[in-house]
Design an enzyme around this catalytic site. Structure first.
Site, short mmCIF file in Angstrom:
data_model
loop_
_atom_site.label_atom_id
_atom_site.label_comp_id
_atom_site.label_asym_id
_atom_site.label_seq_id
_atom_site.Cartn_x
_atom_site.Cartn_y
_atom_site.Cartn_z
N THR A 1 1.15 -4.89 4.18
CA THR A 1 0.92 -5.26 5.58
C THR A 1 0.33 -6.65 5.76
OG1 THR A 1 -1.25 -4.18 5.55
CG2 THR A 1 0.63 -2.86 6.28
N GLN B 1 -5.06 -20.34 19.34
CA GLN B 1 -5.81 -19.39 18.53
C GLN B 1 -5.89 -18.02 19.20
OE1 GLN B 1 -9.67 -21.10 17.68
NE2 GLN B 1 -8.80 -22.92 16.71
N ASP C 1 1.74 -7.05 -4.72
CA ASP C 1 0.71 -7.02 -3.67
C ASP C 1 1.10 -8.10 -2.67
OD1 ASP C 1 -1.76 -7.85 -2.24
OD2 ASP C 1 -2.70 -6.35 -3.52
N THR D 1 0.82 -1.22 0.00
CA THR D 1 0.00 0.00 0.00
C THR D 1 0.84 1.26 0.00
OG1 THR D 1 -1.79 -1.15 1.16
CG2 THR D 1 -1.81 1.24 1.26
#
Length: 346
Positions: free
Chosen positions: A93, A282, A61, A17
């Site tokens: 990111t 998790q 990307d 980005t």
């Protein structure tokens, strides 16, 4: 004594980005070239550094990131290692934590800064985090201690107000400028009016050895996310994926999983076939404690290795790295229980 020599920094622009512009027809963001990026940060000249750059062509990307591109980054660092004081990698990111983790394993004996950064908004926009992140990353890459040694001697992620150890970091937000966090390891530096390094948290090698780059990363690994009610046939199908060598099992809480006999048998059968299974939680904070609950203890008894407080990104890239070395499953299991470059607390 501090050197008066200008810092020599290499920027490796992979895309993301930070260097994107808006397509006037579709209004979607698309990668642009490095000249566009630098033209939008004239303050770089005020740093008075010697800055060179390498750019991916075309810019990438980060959703397309894979070990082929990690290899390109590692080769760029190895080929230029003696010429530069530090390296800044500009990266999207979404997969930044994976790249930071992978490079931390690949760049063995690293003793110079590799600072990975990017932005949530393109650098050409009026309000952007890209300009500040790039300038701060360059300053950190150039920073030295009182002995004129690099202040940072590891792979790190710089984003907004913090510098994090790369293999301890996870993207936590798709919207906030402080997008990354290391939940189980303190920041390497806090950025406010100045850059305040947490020197106790910084990596330091006991013996300085020449950089050795390990290029091979074996991608025959995968995540297996548990969910309540997972059917036996689906679990066994996933555990029987062709060519699979290693699995990061993402469990509940402190490393817990179902205690049904069929579940434990399926896991044990996979381990017996030579598949290395590593247990990570998790949860975004904390780690695996196999002796805390019966379910975690039974997973360990079935042959599952504890990932302790490793991030899932570090666990999957560590498996790629260890299998890439050509190690047999028993050796991979042994090294999973070691901290190779600060990726886990034991």
């Amino acid at each position: 004594m501090k050197s008066a020599r200008k810092p020599h920094i290499l920027i490796i622009y992979t895309g993301g980005t930070i260097g994107m512009i808006e397509n006037p027809e579709t209004h979607t963001l698309q990668p642009f070239d490095f000249t566009h990026l630098i033209d939008n940060v004239p303050k770089i000249k005020m740093l008075d550094y010697i800055i060179e750059n390498i750019q991916f062509n075309p810019p990438l990307d980060s959703s397309d990131m894979n070990p082929k591109y990690w290899m390109e980054m590692a080769r760029a660092i190895e080929d230029n290692f003696d010429r530069f004081d530090g390296f800044v990698v500009l990266h999207g990111t979404d997969t930044m934590s994976y790249t930071a983790s992978a490079l931390s394993f690949m760049l063995e004996n690293l003793h110079k800064p590799v600072i990975i950064t990017g932005s949530q908004l393109p650098i050409g926009e009026v309000r952007t985090d890209g300009e500040e992140n790039l300038i701060t990353a360059l300053q950190i890459a150039a920073a030295t201690d009182i002995n004129d040694a690099p202040m940072v001697q590891e792979v790190a992620i710089l984003f907004e107000n913090y510098l994090w150890r790369g293999n301890r970091s996870t993207k936590m937000s798709a919207d906030n400028f402080n997008a990354f966090k290391s939940n189980n390891y303190p920041p390497l530096a806090k950025i406010g009016l100045g850059i305040h390094f947490n020197e106790e948290a910084l990596m330091r090698a006991v013996v300085k050895r020449p950089l050795k780059v390990r290029y091979a990363m074996d991608t025959n690994v995968m995540f297996l996310d548990l969910n309540p009610g997972i059917p036996e046939e689906i679990l066994r199908h996933q555990l029987s994926a062709p060519g699979i060598k290693g699995i990061v099992l993402k469990t509940f809480g402190a490393g817990n999983a179902p205690t049904y006999l069929w579940f434990l048998d399926a896991i044990h059968d996979a381990v017996e076939r030579g598949i290395v299974i590593v247990n990570v939680t998790q949860c975004v904070n904390g780690g695996v404690h196999t002796k805390r609950y019966l379910s975690g203890d039974r997973l360990a008894a079935a042959g599952v290795i504890s990932g302790h407080d490793m991030t899932s990104e570090a666990a999957i890239t560590k498996l790629m790295y260890l299998f890439g070395l050509g190690l047999p499953p028993a050796e991979v299991r042994k090294y999973l229980e070691c901290s190779l470059c600060g990726e886990v607390t034991l």
